[in-house]
Design a protein around this motif. Structure first.
Motif, mmCIF file in Angstrom:
data_model
loop_
_atom_site.group_PDB
_atom_site.id
_atom_site.type_symbol
_atom_site.label_atom_id
_atom_site.label_comp_id
_atom_site.label_asym_id
_atom_site.label_seq_id
_atom_site.Cartn_x
_atom_site.Cartn_y
_atom_site.Cartn_z
ATOM 1 N N PRO A 115 28.057 31.567 25.583
ATOM 2 C CA PRO A 115 28.227 31.883 27.004
ATOM 3 C C PRO A 115 29.660 31.714 27.492
ATOM 4 O O PRO A 115 30.033 32.273 28.512
ATOM 5 N N GLU A 116 30.477 30.926 26.750
ATOM 6 C CA GLU A 116 31.831 30.666 27.244
ATOM 7 C C GLU A 116 32.872 30.909 26.158
ATOM 8 O O GLU A 116 33.512 29.977 25.666
ATOM 9 N N GLU A 169 44.321 37.061 24.955
ATOM 10 C CA GLU A 169 44.857 38.394 25.222
ATOM 11 C C GLU A 169 43.733 39.402 25.472
ATOM 12 O O GLU A 169 43.711 40.503 24.921
ATOM 13 N N GLY A 170 42.769 38.984 26.266
ATOM 14 C CA GLY A 170 41.707 39.893 26.686
ATOM 15 C C GLY A 170 40.534 39.983 25.731
ATOM 16 O O GLY A 170 39.545 40.640 26.030
ATOM 17 N N PHE A 171 40.637 39.314 24.570
ATOM 18 C CA PHE A 171 39.549 39.397 23.599
ATOM 19 C C PHE A 171 38.754 38.092 23.574
ATOM 20 O O PHE A 171 39.348 37.013 23.493
ATOM 21 N N PRO A 172 37.418 38.195 23.631
ATOM 22 C CA PRO A 172 36.622 36.971 23.557
ATOM 23 C C PRO A 172 36.600 36.424 22.133
ATOM 24 O O PRO A 172 36.405 37.171 21.181
ATOM 25 N N VAL A 173 36.854 35.146 21.978
ATOM 26 C CA VAL A 173 36.835 34.481 20.668
ATOM 27 C C VAL A 173 35.849 33.324 20.776
ATOM 28 O O VAL A 173 35.871 32.579 21.758
ATOM 29 N N ARG A 174 34.984 33.185 19.787
ATOM 30 C CA ARG A 174 33.970 32.129 19.850
ATOM 31 C C ARG A 174 34.599 30.764 20.081
ATOM 32 O O ARG A 174 35.649 30.457 19.524
ATOM 33 N N LEU A 176 29.647 39.110 18.472
ATOM 34 C CA LEU A 176 29.960 38.427 19.720
ATOM 35 C C LEU A 176 30.076 39.477 20.813
ATOM 36 O O LEU A 176 30.917 40.376 20.720
ATOM 37 N N HIS A 177 29.210 39.381 21.809
ATOM 38 C CA HIS A 177 29.213 40.336 22.916
ATOM 39 C C HIS A 177 29.202 41.772 22.406
ATOM 40 O O HIS A 177 29.975 42.617 22.855
#
Ligand SMILES: Cc1cc2nc3c(=O)[nH]c(=O)nc-3n(C[C@H](O)[C@H](O)[C@H](O)COP(=O)(O)OP(=O)(O)OC[C@H]3O[C@@H](n4cnc5c(N)ncnc54)[C@H](O)[C@@H]3O)c2cc1C
Length: 399
Positions: A62-63, A68-73, A149-150
């Motif tokens: 969830p978080e 740089e705009g990319f979600p990382v676990r 992821l997402h």
């Protein structure tokens, strides 16, 4: 689709430590999300998830950290090595009660021990024999597993393959698995993330101390030369290839670069050798090393989730064995380490494994393929030490 030598160029993107593939241009097209809608192939989120799939969302984050705009676990998702004492890929437990394996309850033609790319490829090629594949990990894929992821697939291990020569065995295997539909040719410098900062082209000197740049540049030129001018090709028929074979990979690189090799570059080459050969650059010959490493310059195919996509394609093919041969379902047995393999006097092989509930089970097989690491094989081949001490002594895990 580009092929190997068509994309031959000087990019040393092969050591993409921590790289974020989403930043690389897709086939030169400059999209930021290269895999969206690729070739109409089924996306992971479209297919039902199964717990033993090589490429699967294990849990929702969830978080995620945004870099740089990319979600990382926000947590580590790889193997937990428990302070170096507990190697999940490398344990074996042939401690069955009384020292005697249980009686076999099934007879099959082919057993494969190890559900990584090697084991699943072997099983796929031998599918007419309805093989049963055992994998110690609950999920198949070995070093070619991935996560999601997402909605974006990512690799937990191996990331790409060398573009196959047209008409070769690999070319037809990849077509059989539907890989050309989703492959993206990686012919751009690979961005590397270091401490939360994206370096678009580390090989042009970004993130490298200025005094080390000449050695990196000399190494870059050496790789290009070995790929373009003096590529050692199997079966190494020429005298110069056999002469090169007398040098270690390390000796040849040091000799040709002619400068002290910066420690991070040494570490990168060493990590590459261990992940590819399970041996160091001081152990493998220069001919073998260049045959493998210089081929990277012929172009790389990258998939959603890296090579986990290949493992997943194999997994999906092998799942259908349960329909064609229901008597031996499930053919993919995750969470089941093979613990003992012994050949009986009649030539049949007695294979013992441990079920996820801890129970030992056994079957008879006409043929067994050991596609698990060699230091595991030495433990599970019954009495290898007594019967062939030399093989036992040379199949250790170097730590
Ligand atoms: C971090 C990393 C990055 C890499 N990057 C690349 C890359 O980009 N491109 C590339 O081509 N190669 C790459 N490699 C190398 C590549 O991943 C391996 O060569 C390849 O995945 C090996 O496949 P394998 O099936 O031979 O072995 P593994 O993937 O090691 O599979 C062996 C399997 O056997 C299982 N096993 C072990 N013991 C038992 C047992 N007793 N019973 C049943 N199962 C057992 C293991 O759990 C494992 O799943 C990389 C490797 C690493 C580690």
């Amino acid at each position: 689709m580009h092929t190997r030598r068509q994309v031959l160029r000087g990019g040393l993107g092969l050591f993409t430590l921590g790289s974020i593939g989403g930043l690389a241009k897709a086939g030169g097209g400059g999209q930021r999300c290269p895999f969206q809608g690729a070739g109409g192939a089924p996306r992971l989120q479209d297919a039902p998830l199964k717990s033993s799939r090589p490429l699967a969302a294990t849990s929702f984050d969830p978080e995620p950290r945004i870099i740089e705009g990319f979600p990382v676990r926000s947590w580590f998702e790889g193997d937990d090595y428990n302070n170096g004492l507990d190697f999940p890929f490398h344990t074996s437990q042939n401690d069955f009660p009384g020292g005697e394996p249980p009686e076999p309850t099934e007879t099959v033609d082919v057993v494969v021990a190890g559900g990584g790319l090697s084991g699943m490829t072997a099983a796929h090629l031998l599918r007419q024999y309805n093989p049963v594949v055992f994998e110690v990990n609950p999920r198949f894929g070995g070093n070619a597993r991935g996560g999601v992821l997402h909605g974006a697939e990512y690799t937990l291990g191996s990331a790409y393959v060398i573009a196959p020569d047209p008409g070769s065995f690999l070319d037809s295997l990849y077509q059989d698995l539907g890989l050309p539909d989703v492959a993206r040719v990686d012919d751009q410098p690979a961005p590397v993330e270091i401490n939360g900062k994206i370096n678009p082209d580390i090989w042009a000197g970004m993130g490298v101390p200025p005094e080390d740049i000449p050695a990196y540049e000399a190494y870059r030129q050496l790789v290009i030369r070995m790929a373009e001018d003096t590529y050692p090709d199997v079966p190494f028929a020429n005298q110069w290839e056999r002469d090169l074979d007398l040098l270690s990979f390390k000796q040849h690189i040091e000799q040709e670069v002619g400068l002290p090799i910066p420690v991070p570059l040494q570490a990168a080459i060493q990590a590459y050798c261990y992940s590819s050969f399970v041996a160091g650059w001081e152990e493998i010959s220069a001919t073998s090393g260049w045959n493998f490493l210089a081929a990277e310059e012929f172009g790389r195919w990258v998939f959603p989730g890296g090579n986990a996509w290949i493992a997943d394609a194999l997994w999906r093919k092998l799942r259908t064995l349960d329909q064609t041969d229901p008597d031996h379902a499930p053919h993919l047995r995750g969470g089941c380490p093979v613990v003992d393999v012994r050949v009986r006097p009649d030539g049949m092989v007695h294979v013992t494994w441990k079920n996820p509930d801890g129970e030992f089970r056994a079957l008879l097989a006409r043929r067994v393929i050991l596609a698990c690491p060699k230091h595991i094989c030495r433990q599970i081949i019954h009495q290898l030490r007594e019967r062939d001490e030399e093989k036992y002594e040379t199949t250790y895990l170097q730590t």
